[in-house]
Design a protein around this motif. Structure first.
Motif, short mmCIF file in Angstrom:
data_model
loop_
_atom_site.label_atom_id
_atom_site.label_comp_id
_atom_site.label_asym_id
_atom_site.label_seq_id
_atom_site.Cartn_x
_atom_site.Cartn_y
_atom_site.Cartn_z
N SER A 84 14.70 62.37 -2.14
CA SER A 84 15.66 61.56 -1.39
C SER A 84 14.91 60.65 -0.41
O SER A 84 14.14 61.12 0.43
CB SER A 84 16.62 62.45 -0.62
N TRP B 286 15.03 58.16 -4.85
CA TRP B 286 16.34 57.55 -5.00
C TRP B 286 17.01 57.49 -3.63
O TRP B 286 16.70 58.28 -2.73
CB TRP B 286 17.21 58.36 -5.96
N SER B 287 17.89 56.53 -3.49
CA SER B 287 18.63 56.36 -2.24
C SER B 287 20.12 56.56 -2.52
O SER B 287 20.64 56.07 -3.53
CB SER B 287 18.40 54.96 -1.67
N ASP B 288 20.80 57.27 -1.64
CA ASP B 288 22.23 57.52 -1.83
C ASP B 288 23.07 56.28 -1.54
O ASP B 288 24.28 56.28 -1.76
CB ASP B 288 22.68 58.68 -0.95
N GLN B 289 22.45 55.19 -1.06
CA GLN B 289 23.18 53.96 -0.83
C GLN B 289 23.30 53.11 -2.09
O GLN B 289 23.95 52.08 -2.09
CB GLN B 289 22.50 53.14 0.27
#
Length: 456
Positions: A156, A181-184
């Motif tokens: 993350s 990976w980015s949660d945005q």
């Protein structure tokens, strides 16, 4: 509320298409379009919009001639690595390292970061492909288990950045950028959008926190770093770790470097305890060379500021079938076709009905035109079945007219050959060296006459 329509993004070049197609119109790659949400925005873009609506920041201008001291570089103590990056890692720089799977990227970077930790630097190693225990086992196998390197197994981006801001390290290893990976973003890890956004945030962190960040990148089957090419423009340095699995040596090559030369290489040898630097690559590439044989020529080349000697092997044999074969390992196929055409058109040698095999011994890849004369000498030697002098080196560029052109750093090439015990050299006309018997050629026809046994 923003509409969430789908677009198709090429995973090779990053071009956006409105609908799916089998082939990307921009780069010509097949089956590289993947569906992504069109409403994706770069990280922190909403915060940036809020700031612009409340107040405007003033552009800060500085004088170009203002005196600033160069920051002290972080030297790993691995001379070959420090040579390639320009004398050590620059604080606040971002480096991208690519290479084939299993070539030794993680091993090299773990050795480098452990050396920095021994020297007192604060180092963090973030692995997105392995667990922390796996990295510990590799460090134990390399004899680096006592190094004060902070480990983390995380993918993350937000978690990684929060931890790095709290830790404030001097150097960070991200292994690898394709796993973050980015949660945005709604895209999957490894896609163009994720790789571009994560790289941008890490480069921004490196500049703001004055931390050296090294990103490990996967490569495609063509040997290029996977993901959008814009990542290579973002970072300060791009390194490729090359090598053949059948050979024990590895080459670290710089293709972009804002803080040093881009033509340097570092040579390493794979051993039981990790990668060991090679101080004299010429001796390694010429190791095991036997008696003089036809079709073998020692090429005196240059890799950056370092002269490197390696053996070029050629074999000319009758074609078993109607169409002759042309097989090349370690050199450009088109360059071989040009040299063969010059030998046929200017010297009258017939290669049209014969198989031609060319190999650079040791697995080294040669790109400089100075290898033309060595390749031609090996081909002519195999054609006449006449061995070249075992104590001689060859270098020079061949023009389409058949002229042999001089090349740069001839004195350094000859000095390296003399240091390794060579006694003679075949070079372009005009090269001189007191320690070697130098035979100069102005045309490739003169080289053929020199090697033709009927003229001797």
């Amino acid at each position: 509320m923003a509409r969430s329509e789908s677009v198709y993004v090429c995973q090779s070049c990053g071009d956006v298409h409105a609908k799916w197609a089998g082939r990307c119109d921009s780069c010509g790659s097949w089956n590289t379009l993947q569906e992504e949400a069109s409403s994706e925005a770069p990280l922190s873009s909403q915060a940036g919009v809020r700031k612009r609506t409340t107040r405007r920041s003033r552009l800060e201008l500085v004088d170009l001639g203002s005196a600033t001291e160069d920051p002290a570089r972080l030297q790993t103590g691995i001379a070959e690595f420090d040579r390639v990056v320009g004398g050590g890692l620059v604080p606040g720089s971002a480096i991208l390292v690519g290479g084939d799977p299993g070539i030794g990227k993680s091993t090299l970077l773990l050795q480098a970061v452990a050396r920095l930790a021994y020297a007192g630097a604060k180092a963090v190693y973030v692995s997105g492909e392995e667990a922390a225990d796996q990295v510990r086992r590799r460090a134990r196998r390399l004899g680096l288990s006592d190094a004060a390197v902070a480990l983390a197994a995380e993918t993350s981006l937000e978690t990684v950045l929060d931890g790095l801001k709290a830790e404030q390290p001097d150097i960070v290893i991200i292994d690898s950028i394709q796993t973050l990976w980015s949660d945005q973003l709604a895209a999957a890890p490894g896609t163009v959008a994720q790789v571009r956004a994560c790289s941008q945030e890490l480069v921004r962190f490196a500049k703001k926190r004055n931390t050296a960040v090294i990103l490990v990148g996967h490569v495609t089957k063509e040997g290029q770093i996977a993901g959008p090419r814009v990542v290579e423009h973002m970072v300060d340095t791009v390194l490729y770790f090359e090598g053949e699995r059948a050979h024990q040596f590895r080459i670290l090559r710089a293709v972009k470097n804002r803080f040093g030369p881009t033509d340097e290489i570092g040579v390493f040898e794979m051993a039981d305890i990790g990668l060991r630097e090679v101080a004299n690559p010429s001796a390694l590439f010429l190791d095991g060379r036997g008696e003089a044989a036809s079709g073998a020529a020692v090429f005196a080349g240059m890799e950056g500021t370092r002269p490197v000697l390696t053996e070029i092997q050629a074999l000319v044999a009758p074609a078993a079938f109607g169409t002759p074969r042309r097989a090349v390992v370690g050199w450009d196929n088109g360059r071989l076709a040009m040299v063969l055409a010059v030998l046929e058109a200017r010297c009258g040698l017939g290669f049209g009905g014969r198989d031609v095999y060319l190999n650079v011994a040791g697995g080294l890849k040669i790109s400089e035109p100075a290898a033309d004369l060595a390749v031609a000498a090996a081909l002519v030697s195999s054609h006449f079945d006449t061995p070249l002098p075992a104590d001689g080196v060859v270098f020079g560029e061949i023009a389409l007219s058949g002229d042999v052109r001089p090349v740069g750093r001839a004195d350094a090439r000859l000095k390296e050959a003399a240091k390794l015990g060579f006694k003679s050299a075949l070079t372009p006309a005009g090269a001189e060296d007191s320690a070697l018997r130098v035979t100069g050629f102005s045309t490739v026809q003169a080289l053929v006459r020199h090697l033709d046994p009927d003229n001797q």
